[in-house]
Design an enzyme around this catalytic site. Structure first.
Site, PDB file in Angstrom:
ATOM      1  N   ASP A 190      80.829  25.054  18.295  1.00 49.96           N
ATOM      2  CA  ASP A 190      79.729  25.915  19.804  1.00 49.96           C
ATOM      3  C   ASP A 190      80.326  27.003  19.644  1.00 49.96           C
ATOM      4  OD1 ASP A 190      80.520  25.584  22.662  1.00 49.96           O
ATOM      5  OD2 ASP A 190      80.177  23.405  22.310  1.00 49.96           O
ATOM      6  N   HIS A 233      82.052  27.208  27.558  1.00 46.17           N
ATOM      7  CA  HIS A 233      82.138  26.093  26.654  1.00 46.17           C
ATOM      8  C   HIS A 233      82.380  25.223  25.769  1.00 46.17           C
ATOM      9  CE1 HIS A 233      78.774  22.751  25.259  1.00 46.17           C
ATOM     10  NE2 HIS A 233      78.174  23.333  26.582  1.00 46.17           N
ATOM     11  N   SER A 291      76.180  17.091  26.685  1.00 46.84           N
ATOM     12  CA  SER A 291      77.508  18.200  26.353  1.00 46.84           C
ATOM     13  C   SER A 291      79.141  17.710  26.386  1.00 46.84           C
ATOM     14  CB  SER A 291      77.474  20.054  26.645  1.00 46.84           C
ATOM     15  OG  SER A 291      76.731  20.400  26.063  1.00 46.84           O
TER      16      SER A 291
END
Length: 398
Positions: free
Chosen positions: A60, A95, A270
């Protein structure tokens, strides 16, 4: 907000598939996340294991190791966007940090808990949220050597550095030979791969065609593709629907940690992917030698809210149930890939075919061959004798 806009159409461009939807107060995060843990039945699974000792690779944006609920749990890998491995890591991103907290949040100081709070995180950067278009690669034309990609480097790095689970809350529309080969490599090492199916379920194309574009790596064989559901267990309207979806998990209004110690709600497949990766980490902690295909079977065969037909392309086999999957995994440890077959069994009702003739020389043919050789030698000897006597009778012979 949703992270559908970042699933880029440019081939070879990995993109995150979930965004922060709004801030959440730290003082009530446990209460706000209660429904998420209940939805995946995490607390029941914690009676067996909390994921201690398992390394989960978060492929990520870089995870912030200073986030309170992730303190002393994160190892940072080199930035995989470069093949040199010597440029350091990119700036930490909300994120990646959010995904890591959903997997392994420790609950430190009353903070949020991940599905596998005892697990550790190996943060492998492949995307920078500040520069998502960095180092794009062209689609592989299938000629020559595979085009190296950040994702392929990340998967091999994870498999070679102790990861038992790889969580990938990202995707791209194109396939790459290097990525397929890296997926196969990780699976061969016993690593379980979990990936987001994407957030294209409410696009114009999906509405007209009744299905969404496939996203990779979720679409590769052997990868557990995860879709998003809401608080009521219904498929999220934005979650991609296609046959890469194996299971669902909460992906609407899911609280997660962000750099600096705050919290925000996540929306997208996600978050669902990170929650399933946490459930897989619990299984690998308890049954470290269970193969990826059997882990997938444990996850899919015990999912809650199974569709009427048993499967559909929106939620797969249902919403993941960590406790039930853990129990099924224990049953599957005794699974044998092959079963002994009785020697007197055969297909059909007729008599058993005779056993094949053992290899080797035929005795009758050997006798015939030997007799022929003997006769030939006898004839040759007789001819020599006759010729010798004739030569003795001829005049002038000595």
């Amino acid at each position: 907000m949703r992270a559908c806009s970042r699933l880029l159409a440019a081939a070879g461009a990995l993109a995150l598939v979930g965004l922060l939807a709004g801030p959440v107060g730290a003082d009530d995060v446990r209460a706000r996340q209660r429904w998420v843990l209940d939805a995946v039945n995490a607390e029941q699974a914690w009676k067996v294991t909390r994921g201690d000792g398992v390394i989960v690779a978060v492929v990520d944006s870089p995870v912030d190791p200073k986030t309170p609920v992730l303190k002393d749990k994160v190892t940072l890998a080199p930035d995989m966007r470069s093949s040199l491995f010597d440029e350091g890591t990119a700036a930490v991103g909300p994120h990646g940090t959010a995904m890591a907290s959903l997997i392994a949040g420790s609950g430190r100081g009353g903070g949020m808990l991940g599905v596998a709070p005892g697990a550790r995180i190996l943060s492998i950067p492949v995307i920078s949220e500040d520069d998502p278009d960095y180092d794009l690669i062209e689609p592989d034309d299938g000629l020559g050597l595979p085009v190296e990609s950040p994702l392929a480097r990340a998967l091999r790095y994870a498999a070679d550095h102790g990861a038992k689970v790889i969580s990938m809350s990202l995707g791209e529309y194109a396939t790459q030979r290097a990525d397929r080969q890296a997926v196969a490599y990780a699976l061969s090492r016993g690593v379980v791969l979990v990936a987001a199916v994407g957030n294209d379920g409410d696009t114009e194309y999906a509405r007209k065609q009744g299905t969404s574009f496939w996203s990779f790596p979720a679409g590769y064989p052997g990868v557990i593709g995860v879709g998003a559901v809401d608080k009521g267990g219904r498929p999220a309207t934005f979650s991609s629907d296609n046959l890469s979806v194996l299971v669902g998990a909460p992906g609407v209004g899911v609280p997660a940690a962000i750099p600096g110690g705050g919290y925000a709600d996540m929306e997208g497949s996600s978050a669902a992917t990170a929650l399933v990766a946490g459930a897989v980490a619990l299984i690998k902690a308890r049954y470290p030698n269970l193969t990826p295909d059997l882990v997938s079977r444990a996850i899919t065969s015990t999912a809650r809210g199974r569709p009427t037909a048993g499967y559909d392309d929106k939620v797969g086999f249902g919403v993941v149930d960590a406790a039930a999957a853990l129990t099924r995994a224990g049953e599957l440890t005794s699974y044998s890939a092959s079963l002994p077959v009785r020697g007197d069994l055969h297909f059909g009702n007729g008599t058993t075919a005779p056993a094949p003739t053992p290899p080797g020389p035929d005795a009758v043919r050997l006798w015939v061959y030997g007799a022929g050789v003997l006769l030939g030698l006898t004839g040759f000897g007789a001819a020599v004798v006759v010729l010798t006597r004739r030569s003795e009778r001829m005049p002038g012979s000595s």
